[in-house]
Design an enzyme around this catalytic site. Sequence first.
Site, mmCIF file in Angstrom:
data_model
loop_
_atom_site.group_PDB
_atom_site.id
_atom_site.type_symbol
_atom_site.label_atom_id
_atom_site.label_comp_id
_atom_site.label_asym_id
_atom_site.label_seq_id
_atom_site.Cartn_x
_atom_site.Cartn_y
_atom_site.Cartn_z
ATOM 1 N N SER A 1 0.850 -1.190 0.000
ATOM 2 C CA SER A 1 0.000 0.000 0.000
ATOM 3 C C SER A 1 0.885 1.239 0.000
ATOM 4 O O SER A 1 2.051 1.167 0.403
ATOM 5 C CB SER A 1 -0.865 -0.029 1.269
ATOM 6 N N TYR B 1 -2.043 -0.723 10.828
ATOM 7 C CA TYR B 1 -1.983 -0.932 9.380
ATOM 8 C C TYR B 1 -0.647 -0.454 8.826
ATOM 9 O O TYR B 1 0.018 -1.166 8.070
ATOM 10 C CB TYR B 1 -3.143 -0.193 8.700
HETATM 11 N N1 NAP Z 1 -8.743 -1.136 -1.006
HETATM 12 C C1 NAP Z 1 -7.762 -0.267 -0.812
HETATM 13 O O1 NAP Z 1 -7.979 0.949 -0.755
HETATM 14 C C2 NAP Z 1 -6.342 -0.781 -0.700
HETATM 15 C C3 NAP Z 1 -5.306 0.140 -0.864
HETATM 16 C C4 NAP Z 1 -3.988 -0.301 -0.766
HETATM 17 C C5 NAP Z 1 -3.726 -1.626 -0.494
HETATM 18 N N2 NAP Z 1 -4.739 -2.510 -0.316
HETATM 19 C C6 NAP Z 1 -4.382 -3.889 -0.012
HETATM 20 O O2 NAP Z 1 -4.923 -4.735 -1.005
HETATM 21 C C7 NAP Z 1 -5.116 -6.048 -0.461
HETATM 22 C C8 NAP Z 1 -6.492 -6.557 -0.856
HETATM 23 O O3 NAP Z 1 -7.467 -5.719 -0.278
HETATM 24 P P1 NAP Z 1 -8.855 -5.377 -0.990
HETATM 25 O O4 NAP Z 1 -8.971 -3.902 -0.968
HETATM 26 O O5 NAP Z 1 -9.006 -6.116 -2.247
HETATM 27 O O6 NAP Z 1 -9.841 -5.942 0.157
HETATM 28 P P2 NAP Z 1 -11.203 -6.777 0.118
HETATM 29 O O7 NAP Z 1 -12.090 -6.334 -0.994
HETATM 30 O O8 NAP Z 1 -11.689 -6.684 1.532
HETATM 31 O O9 NAP Z 1 -10.721 -8.274 -0.166
HETATM 32 C C9 NAP Z 1 -9.886 -8.925 0.749
HETATM 33 C C10 NAP Z 1 -9.745 -10.386 0.364
HETATM 34 O O10 NAP Z 1 -8.814 -11.013 1.268
HETATM 35 C C11 NAP Z 1 -9.468 -12.091 1.948
HETATM 36 N N3 NAP Z 1 -8.883 -12.206 3.281
HETATM 37 C C12 NAP Z 1 -8.939 -11.309 4.304
HETATM 38 N N4 NAP Z 1 -8.292 -11.792 5.369
HETATM 39 C C13 NAP Z 1 -7.798 -13.004 5.015
HETATM 40 C C14 NAP Z 1 -7.046 -14.005 5.684
HETATM 41 N N5 NAP Z 1 -6.674 -13.858 6.958
HETATM 42 N N6 NAP Z 1 -6.702 -15.133 5.012
HETATM 43 C C15 NAP Z 1 -7.089 -15.301 3.711
HETATM 44 N N7 NAP Z 1 -7.812 -14.405 3.039
HETATM 45 C C16 NAP Z 1 -8.173 -13.276 3.684
HETATM 46 C C17 NAP Z 1 -10.957 -11.735 1.913
HETATM 47 O O11 NAP Z 1 -11.820 -12.845 2.051
HETATM 48 P P3 NAP Z 1 -12.291 -13.390 3.514
HETATM 49 O O12 NAP Z 1 -12.685 -12.187 4.301
HETATM 50 O O13 NAP Z 1 -13.406 -14.322 3.209
HETATM 51 O O14 NAP Z 1 -11.101 -14.090 4.089
HETATM 52 C C18 NAP Z 1 -11.047 -11.156 0.491
HETATM 53 O O15 NAP Z 1 -11.043 -12.202 -0.477
HETATM 54 C C19 NAP Z 1 -4.887 -5.923 1.041
HETATM 55 O O16 NAP Z 1 -3.611 -6.431 1.368
HETATM 56 C C20 NAP Z 1 -4.937 -4.419 1.294
HETATM 57 O O17 NAP Z 1 -4.148 -4.039 2.397
HETATM 58 C C21 NAP Z 1 -6.035 -2.119 -0.423
#
Ligand code: NAP
Length: 239
Positions: A141, A154
């Site tokens: 991130s 975070y």
């Molecule tokens: N969205 C943003 O603004 C943003 C910005 C920068 C970076 N990121 C990073 O991008 C990555 C993905 O996030 P996203 O935004 O796509 O979030 P999201 O839409 O909430 O999706 C998260 C995914 O990870 C799974 N997950 C969560 N905890 C887990 C665990 N302990 N073991 C296995 N799977 C798990 C969730 O499914 P379950 O809950 O069913 O496990 C879901 O499939 C993260 O690392 C986040 O920090 C996001």
Amino acid sequence: MGTTNLTGKVALVTGGTKGIGRATAEHLLAAGASVAVCARTGAEVRAAEVELGDRALGIVCDVADAGACERMVEETVARFGRLDILVNNAGLGIFKPLREMSVEEWQLQIDVNLGGVFYCSRAALPHLSASGDGFIVNIASLASRHPFRGGTGYNASKYGLLGLTEAMLLDVRYDDVRVSIVMPGSVDTYFNGREQVPERTWRLHVDDCASAVMQLLSYPKEAHVSRVELRPSHPPRKA
Ligand SMILES: NC(=O)c1ccc[n+]([C@@H]2O[C@H](COP(=O)([O-])OP(=O)(O)OC[C@H]3O[C@@H](n4cnc5c(N)ncnc54)[C@H](OP(=O)(O)O)[C@@H]3O)[C@@H](O)[C@H]2O)c1
């Protein structure tokens, strides 16, 4: 979608049922790879496996559980015969100031966002090395280098992930494994309790992040883009 040809390659995407991980799995499949995705919620894993099609495998796995990560990697290799690409994407954000954050919330964030990457990478490494052209992409991130208020846990996990990634890169480069980090700004997903919306907003779209991953994979083996910072072009102006 990108033009990288991944026919015959096998990828594992953690947190691949929704958000950035799901889009990345779709792009990898479109490029010809076979793809395993994991998440904790069984019903969503089973639905994703069906929706993603014949070359997809869904595995229920909590990446905070080191043993479960090892079993997930072995299940992927048992099903597809090899492993070439690991996308460490699973992560969560609990945004609270220090005084309000419980020890359990701190530990959960570190265990998933940082521990999970270590566990999955460690388990996958022998297979990625055997591939002869292995790749690990860690989804971090902009919070890996920009602190924000309420980001105690975070920021700690994502700053740590930057260090882990860059040290790991040096450890495994002579094992024929490249390690890269993608650092997105705000993305429209379910992250932190938001709702993912299909239309474009000022935020990044999940396909922007997936495209960044595909672009990393498109370079020849001799070239290595190790870090990508990806930001919305026009975030709301701060007052
Ligand atoms: N969205 C943003 O603004 C943003 C910005 C920068 C970076 N990121 C990073 O991008 C990555 C993905 O996030 P996203 O935004 O796509 O979030 P999201 O839409 O909430 O999706 C998260 C995914 O990870 C799974 N997950 C969560 N905890 C887990 C665990 N302990 N073991 C296995 N799977 C798990 C969730 O499914 P379950 O809950 O069913 O496990 C879901 O499939 C993260 O690392 C986040 O920090 C996001």
